[in-house]
Write an enzyme that holds these catalytic residues in place. Structure first.
Site, PDB file in Angstrom:
ATOM      1  N   SER A 139       2.261  -0.504  77.879  1.00 12.92           N
ATOM      2  CA  SER A 139       2.446   0.374  79.043  1.00 12.92           C
ATOM      3  C   SER A 139       3.925   0.611  79.354  1.00 12.92           C
ATOM      4  O   SER A 139       4.257   1.234  80.356  1.00 12.92           O
ATOM      5  CB  SER A 139       1.749  -0.224  80.273  1.00 12.92           C
ATOM      6  N   GLU A 169      -0.098 -10.165  77.541  1.00 13.68           N
ATOM      7  CA  GLU A 169       0.931  -9.260  78.053  1.00 13.68           C
ATOM      8  C   GLU A 169       1.918  -8.797  76.977  1.00 13.68           C
ATOM      9  O   GLU A 169       2.276  -7.625  76.915  1.00 13.68           O
ATOM     10  CB  GLU A 169       1.704  -9.913  79.204  1.00 13.68           C
ATOM     11  N   HIS A 202      -0.312   0.350  84.239  1.00 11.40           N
ATOM     12  CA  HIS A 202      -0.187  -0.859  83.434  1.00 11.40           C
ATOM     13  C   HIS A 202      -1.551  -1.496  83.178  1.00 11.40           C
ATOM     14  O   HIS A 202      -1.898  -1.833  82.048  1.00 11.40           O
ATOM     15  CB  HIS A 202       0.731  -1.868  84.131  1.00 11.40           C
ATOM     16  N   HIS A 236      -4.253  -2.634  79.511  1.00 11.87           N
ATOM     17  CA  HIS A 236      -5.203  -3.725  79.265  1.00 11.87           C
ATOM     18  C   HIS A 236      -6.658  -3.321  79.059  1.00 11.87           C
ATOM     19  O   HIS A 236      -7.358  -3.917  78.241  1.00 11.87           O
ATOM     20  CB  HIS A 236      -5.149  -4.717  80.434  1.00 11.87           C
TER      21      HIS A 236
END
Length: 266
Positions: free
Chosen positions: A186, A167, A122, A127
């Site tokens: 993700s 997010e 993730h 990111h």
């Protein structure tokens, strides 16, 4: 065993290298192969450009020093090894110092499709590519500095803004809606759901609305906010966000678009 105790982060050696097992590398490889196909035509160009810059391996879990070299060169950022879960203060402190927290564990096969804690897939796949982008990096740095100085109550409001941008954010492009939120990028299910399902609401991002919108971490999102253009993240960082937090507190939260979470018996 509770969620908070299932995973234990690995530690790097004196050279910053983590010695992952064959099974852990295999899980990364399978996650990467599945997700790299899904994001084609769905991820924003800034993310895809960052993915190329970072040059993630498809066969094994990347080593953080390799990612750090690219991030430092592009935006002055680096990663920071952290345990599976860290508190708000540490999270904001790291971001304020241009260090992106990466939990150094990878999900088990039992939680291959979904887990609540952010794992290395993730954090790194979702990111790190966008941390090569100046607008995204500036917004994340500003957010960290604001959060570090904020009260406990104000941090909860700030968390909503982060949730609906970093997010779970969407952005308009000349080719249609695209994803920039790492929580979506993700997640195979949410990658398709966020763009192609008729179920969720999608609204233009106004920071005040995002600050007032409740969310749950354990469901598909019922609402996504859309940036008009990617570089609006830079403009957002330049706003007086804390005055908007004050206003959001006065106005109160919107009604949740989801049922309350069932309480588990202790």
């Amino acid at each position: 065993m509770g969620k908070t105790t299932q995973y234990k982060s690995r530690s790097s050696d004196e050279n910053g290298i983590i010695h992952w097992s064959d099974e852990e590398n295999q899980i990364w490889s399978e996650l990467y192969a599945r997700q790299i196909d899904l994001i084609k035509g769905r991820a924003c160009q800034q993310y895809l450009d960052g993915l190329e810059l970072v040059g993630l391996s498809e066969n094994e879990i990347p080593q953080l020093p390799d990612i750090d070299k690219v991030l430092m060169r592009e935006t002055g950022w680096q990663t920071a090894e952290v345990p599976a879960l860290i508190n708000f203060t540490e999270f904001f402190r790291l971001l304020a110092n241009k260090q992106f927290p990466v939990a150094t564990f990878i999900r088990t096969r039992e939680e291959f499709d979904y887990l609540q804690e952010p794992d290395i897939f993730h954090e790194v796949f979702g990111h790190c590519p966008l941390l090569t982008n100046p607008a995204f990096a500036h917004f994340t740095h500003t957010y960290g500095k604001l959060g570090l100085a904020a009260s406990k109550e104000d941090r909860v409001y700030l968390a909503r803004l982060y949730w609906f941008t970093v997010e779970f954010g969407l952005v308009k492009t000349g080719d249609g809606l695209r994803i920039y939120g790492g929580g979506i990028l993700s997640s195979p299910g949410e990658t398709i759901y966020a763009l192609e399902s008729d179920t969720p609401q999608r609204h233009p991002l106004t920071p005040l609305d995002a600050l007032r919108t409740p969310y749950r971490i354990d469901i598909m999102q019922p609402l996504y906010y859309i940036l008009d253009q990617f570089d609006d993240l830079f403009s957002l960082a330049e706003m007086d966000i804390m005055s908007l937090v004050t206003e959001a507190k006065k106005l109160g939260l919107y009604e949740p678009l989801f049922p309350p979470k069932e309480k588990q018996a202790s």
